[in-house]
Design a protein around this motif. Structure first.
Motif, PDB file in Angstrom:
ATOM      1  N   LEU A 202       0.773  -1.271  -0.077  1.00  0.00           N
ATOM      2  CA  LEU A 202      -0.007  -0.082  -0.158  1.00  0.00           C
ATOM      3  C   LEU A 202       0.785   1.439  -0.048  1.00  0.00           C
ATOM      4  O   LEU A 202       0.328   2.577  -0.392  1.00  0.00           O
ATOM      5  N   LEU A 203       2.043   1.167   0.186  1.00  0.00           N
ATOM      6  CA  LEU A 203       2.921   2.404   0.283  1.00  0.00           C
ATOM      7  C   LEU A 203       2.780   3.266  -0.872  1.00  0.00           C
ATOM      8  O   LEU A 203       2.659   4.427  -0.721  1.00  0.00           O
ATOM      9  N   PRO A 204       3.218   2.853  -2.001  1.00  0.00           N
ATOM     10  CA  PRO A 204       3.513   3.641  -3.330  1.00  0.00           C
ATOM     11  C   PRO A 204       2.016   4.480  -3.325  1.00  0.00           C
ATOM     12  O   PRO A 204       2.279   5.876  -3.893  1.00  0.00           O
ATOM     13  N   ASN A 205       0.982   3.861  -3.504  1.00  0.00           N
ATOM     14  CA  ASN A 205      -0.407   4.285  -3.992  1.00  0.00           C
ATOM     15  C   ASN A 205      -1.070   4.950  -2.931  1.00  0.00           C
ATOM     16  O   ASN A 205      -2.296   5.554  -3.358  1.00  0.00           O
ATOM     17  N   PHE A 206      -0.744   4.680  -1.679  1.00  0.00           N
ATOM     18  CA  PHE A 206      -1.825   5.114  -0.616  1.00  0.00           C
ATOM     19  C   PHE A 206      -0.848   6.075   0.286  1.00  0.00           C
ATOM     20  O   PHE A 206      -1.078   7.297   0.562  1.00  0.00           O
ATOM     21  N   TYR A 207      -0.093   4.946   1.343  1.00  0.00           N
ATOM     22  CA  TYR A 207       0.636   5.680   2.368  1.00  0.00           C
ATOM     23  C   TYR A 207       1.463   7.012   2.056  1.00  0.00           C
ATOM     24  O   TYR A 207       1.461   8.109   2.675  1.00  0.00           O
ATOM     25  N   LEU A 208       2.177   6.748   0.704  1.00  0.00           N
ATOM     26  CA  LEU A 208       2.937   8.038   0.449  1.00  0.00           C
ATOM     27  C   LEU A 208       2.432   9.012  -0.606  1.00  0.00           C
ATOM     28  O   LEU A 208       3.036   9.962  -1.062  1.00  0.00           O
ATOM     29  N   ALA A 209       1.142   8.743  -1.046  1.00  0.00           N
ATOM     30  CA  ALA A 209       0.486   9.833  -1.861  1.00  0.00           C
ATOM     31  C   ALA A 209      -0.252  10.807  -1.150  1.00  0.00           C
ATOM     32  O   ALA A 209      -0.048  10.846  -0.059  1.00  0.00           O
ATOM     33  N   ASN A 210      -0.450  11.955  -1.969  1.00  0.00           N
ATOM     34  CA  ASN A 210      -0.908  13.152  -1.269  1.00  0.00           C
ATOM     35  C   ASN A 210      -2.483  12.767  -0.884  1.00  0.00           C
ATOM     36  O   ASN A 210      -2.955  11.845  -0.943  1.00  0.00           O
ATOM     37  N   GLU A 211      -3.047  13.945  -0.416  1.00  0.00           N
ATOM     38  CA  GLU A 211      -4.323  13.641   0.449  1.00  0.00           C
ATOM     39  C   GLU A 211      -5.474  13.293  -0.601  1.00  0.00           C
ATOM     40  O   GLU A 211      -6.159  12.486  -0.150  1.00  0.00           O
ATOM     41  N   SER A 212      -5.410  14.187  -1.771  1.00  0.00           N
ATOM     42  CA  SER A 212      -6.380  13.789  -2.530  1.00  0.00           C
ATOM     43  C   SER A 212      -6.235  12.407  -3.358  1.00  0.00           C
ATOM     44  O   SER A 212      -7.367  11.793  -3.584  1.00  0.00           O
ATOM     45  N   GLU A 213      -5.129  11.830  -3.253  1.00  0.00           N
ATOM     46  CA  GLU A 213      -5.016  10.594  -4.052  1.00  0.00           C
ATOM     47  C   GLU A 213      -5.331   9.362  -3.037  1.00  0.00           C
ATOM     48  O   GLU A 213      -6.094   8.724  -3.202  1.00  0.00           O
ATOM     49  N   GLN A 214      -5.169   9.744  -1.723  1.00  0.00           N
ATOM     50  CA  GLN A 214      -5.330   8.943  -0.687  1.00  0.00           C
ATOM     51  C   GLN A 214      -6.850   8.798  -0.718  1.00  0.00           C
ATOM     52  O   GLN A 214      -7.324   7.713  -0.476  1.00  0.00           O
ATOM     53  N   LEU A 215      -7.636   9.990  -0.583  1.00  0.00           N
ATOM     54  CA  LEU A 215      -8.966   9.756  -0.489  1.00  0.00           C
ATOM     55  C   LEU A 215      -9.687   8.983  -1.717  1.00  0.00           C
ATOM     56  O   LEU A 215     -10.556   8.220  -1.546  1.00  0.00           O
ATOM     57  N   LEU A 216      -9.198   9.242  -2.830  1.00  0.00           N
ATOM     58  CA  LEU A 216      -9.735   8.645  -4.260  1.00  0.00           C
ATOM     59  C   LEU A 216      -9.380   7.218  -4.150  1.00  0.00           C
ATOM     60  O   LEU A 216     -10.154   6.172  -4.236  1.00  0.00           O
ATOM     61  N   PHE A 217      -7.987   6.623  -3.399  1.00  0.00           N
ATOM     62  CA  PHE A 217      -7.789   5.334  -3.396  1.00  0.00           C
ATOM     63  C   PHE A 217      -8.552   4.610  -2.637  1.00  0.00           C
ATOM     64  O   PHE A 217      -9.213   3.521  -2.427  1.00  0.00           O
ATOM     65  N   TYR A 218      -8.673   5.405  -1.267  1.00  0.00           N
ATOM     66  CA  TYR A 218      -9.686   4.792  -0.132  1.00  0.00           C
ATOM     67  C   TYR A 218     -11.366   4.722  -0.580  1.00  0.00           C
ATOM     68  O   TYR A 218     -11.675   3.346  -0.326  1.00  0.00           O
ATOM     69  N   LYS A 219     -11.674   5.236  -1.518  1.00  0.00           N
ATOM     70  CA  LYS A 219     -13.083   5.353  -1.785  1.00  0.00           C
ATOM     71  C   LYS A 219     -13.146   3.922  -2.583  1.00  0.00           C
ATOM     72  O   LYS A 219     -14.279   3.408  -2.938  1.00  0.00           O
ATOM     73  N   ASN A 220     -12.098   3.567  -3.514  1.00  0.00           N
ATOM     74  CA  ASN A 220     -12.059   2.523  -4.378  1.00  0.00           C
ATOM     75  C   ASN A 220     -11.196   1.355  -3.835  1.00  0.00           C
ATOM     76  O   ASN A 220     -10.832   0.498  -4.732  1.00  0.00           O
ATOM     77  N   TYR A 221     -11.023   1.250  -2.830  1.00  0.00           N
ATOM     78  CA  TYR A 221      -9.942   0.383  -1.962  1.00  0.00           C
ATOM     79  C   TYR A 221     -10.423  -1.165  -2.317  1.00  0.00           C
ATOM     80  O   TYR A 221      -9.570  -1.790  -2.708  1.00  0.00           O
ATOM     81  N   THR A 222     -11.633  -1.437  -2.530  1.00  0.00           N
ATOM     82  CA  THR A 222     -12.064  -2.810  -2.489  1.00  0.00           C
ATOM     83  C   THR A 222     -11.909  -3.070  -4.033  1.00  0.00           C
ATOM     84  O   THR A 222     -11.848  -4.483  -4.043  1.00  0.00           O
ATOM     85  N   HIS A 223     -11.903  -2.137  -4.880  1.00  0.00           N
ATOM     86  CA  HIS A 223     -11.801  -2.401  -6.294  1.00  0.00           C
ATOM     87  C   HIS A 223     -10.141  -2.324  -6.950  1.00  0.00           C
ATOM     88  O   HIS A 223     -10.084  -2.541  -7.870  1.00  0.00           O
ATOM     89  N   THR A 224      -9.417  -1.936  -5.712  1.00  0.00           N
ATOM     90  CA  THR A 224      -7.976  -1.837  -6.383  1.00  0.00           C
ATOM     91  C   THR A 224      -7.162  -3.161  -6.193  1.00  0.00           C
ATOM     92  O   THR A 224      -7.566  -4.111  -5.425  1.00  0.00           O
ATOM     93  N   LEU A 225      -6.241  -3.285  -7.040  1.00  0.00           N
ATOM     94  CA  LEU A 225      -5.332  -4.790  -6.727  1.00  0.00           C
ATOM     95  C   LEU A 225      -4.778  -4.690  -5.417  1.00  0.00           C
ATOM     96  O   LEU A 225      -4.767  -5.913  -4.968  1.00  0.00           O
ATOM     97  N   GLU A 226      -4.564  -3.516  -4.950  1.00  0.00           N
ATOM     98  CA  GLU A 226      -3.657  -3.541  -3.401  1.00  0.00           C
ATOM     99  C   GLU A 226      -4.858  -4.225  -2.558  1.00  0.00           C
ATOM    100  O   GLU A 226      -4.716  -4.940  -1.777  1.00  0.00           O
ATOM    101  N   GLY A 227      -6.083  -3.723  -2.406  1.00  0.00           N
ATOM    102  CA  GLY A 227      -7.086  -3.777  -1.849  1.00  0.00           C
ATOM    103  C   GLY A 227      -7.635  -5.393  -1.863  1.00  0.00           C
ATOM    104  O   GLY A 227      -7.817  -5.973  -0.696  1.00  0.00           O
ATOM    105  N   LYS A 228      -7.606  -5.886  -2.885  1.00  0.00           N
ATOM    106  CA  LYS A 228      -7.948  -7.608  -3.205  1.00  0.00           C
ATOM    107  C   LYS A 228      -6.826  -8.188  -2.644  1.00  0.00           C
ATOM    108  O   LYS A 228      -7.244  -9.128  -1.973  1.00  0.00           O
ATOM    109  N   LEU A 229      -5.649  -7.758  -2.860  1.00  0.00           N
ATOM    110  CA  LEU A 229      -4.423  -8.532  -2.327  1.00  0.00           C
ATOM    111  C   LEU A 229      -4.426  -8.668  -0.708  1.00  0.00           C
ATOM    112  O   LEU A 229      -4.211  -9.656  -0.392  1.00  0.00           O
TER     113      LEU A 229
END
Length: 337
Positions: free
Chosen positions: A69-96
């Motif tokens: 989760l580091l590259p696309n979430f924890y190290l991302a900016n606030e807006s990218e974190q929020l977008l990732f979070y809203k689509n978390y279950t549909h991301t490859l990282e979330g499924k993994l």
């Protein structure tokens, strides 16, 4: 200012957390519960259990999930974190992350069942007391964990399908089951503290001990069998309700390992069954003796080494097919005939 989002995308809103804190909350719950319960089981089973550096391997799945989760979430900016979070279950990282968590939980449930099976066998090979209660509550605890795992699995399957309303109900149900599980565990600890007294981690199954030792000649086995039977008949050590294979070996001035192999592999009985045989035979003699008819069943069971009426009745009925009371009446009837 850091934006916050709802935990539950439904009418059930209890708390608001930032995306980072909410993902951490989910990961900590998903990756820490099963290892901690497994370590708790180890601490209950083994009286000499201690945490060590090797147990840190249990953190590996959580570390892997966090690293992913580091590259696309924890190290991302606030807006990218929020977008990732809203689509978390549909991301490859979330499924993994979800898949890894469920596989880890299933792994710990399976190895706990294996551990309990070994524990049960070890106790019966080394102790003369009935230990079904200890085994049963640990087995029940793992069955509750399995139930929670199934609820969590169903909940997350629906999560990937965006059935948010139903997810909220499942999450609430899981929380209630977890609360009930915690209360049950505390109740057990308060009302039966002896359940939490474990065995030594140095104990080994007789089948393993046998492979580690050079087998003596048949004459030696026969000599040891005769010595054991003579000692049991003359000294009657089985009358001690707290008798263990270690204390019996000390009394006979014999190696504990040799005695364990002798009873479990040469007599084809575990220690619990071996001692029970002598205790039941002693009880039968007392019940057959009409001069001791004034003794109650409770007095007899304590006299022959039992400290539980249910254990005595179960063992006696298994050996004779009838209860101690019926057995006594049977011989009293013969006396009058």
């Amino acid at each position: 200012m850091v934006r916050t989002v709802d935990i539950f995308p439904s009418t059930f809103v209890f708390l608001k957390l930032t995306p980072v804190l909410d993902i951490l909350r989910m990961d900590i719950g998903a990756f820490f519960q099963a290892p901690l319960l497994f370590l708790f089981t180890l601490s209950v089973i083994y009286s000499d259990f201690k945490l060590s550096s090797k147990h840190l391997i249990a953190l590996l799945p959580f570390i892997v999930s966090t690293a992913v989760l580091l590259p696309n979430f924890y190290l991302a900016n606030e807006s990218e974190q929020l977008l990732f979070y809203k689509n978390y279950t549909h991301t490859l990282e979330g499924k993994l992350s979800y898949t890894l968590a469920h596989l880890q939980n299933l792994f710990y449930i399976i190895i706990t069942f294996v551990l309990l099976a070994r524990y049960k066998k070890l106790v019966f090979e080394n102790y003369s007391k009935s230990t079904n209660t200890n085994y049963k509550w640990l087995f029940q605890m793992n069955m509750m964990c399995l139930l929670l795992f199934i609820f969590a699995l169903v909940k997350n399957i629906y999560r990937f399908g965006d059935h948010f309303g139903f997810i909220s109900i499942l999450r609430l149900s899981t929380s209630l089951i977890m609360l009930g599980f915690t209360c049950w565990l505390i109740f057990k600890a308060l009302n039966a503290p002896k359940l939490f007294r474990g065995i030594s981690s140095n104990l080994q199954l007789a089948s393993i001990l046998k492979t580690e030792k050079i087998n003596p000649e048949i004459d030696v086995w026969n000599s040891q069998k005769a010595k054991l039977k003579e000692f049991m008949s003359e000294k009657e050590p089985y009358l001690d309700s707290d008798l263990t294979i270690k204390s019996l070996a000390n009394q006979m001035q014999m190696e504990e390992r040799d005695l364990s192999i002798l009873i479990n592999t040469q007599l084809n009985l575990n220690f619990y069954e071996f001692i029970n045989t002598y205790r039941i035979n002693k009880a039968k003699k007392i019940l057959e003796d009409t001069s001791q008819s004034k003794l109650t069943i409770l007095e007899i069971l304590y006299q022959v080494g039992y400290n539980s009426k249910s254990s005595f009745n179960t063992a006696f009925k298994k050996a004779t097919g009838i209860t101690p009371t019926v057995y006594r009446k049977k011989f009293q009837k013969k006396e009058f005939e």
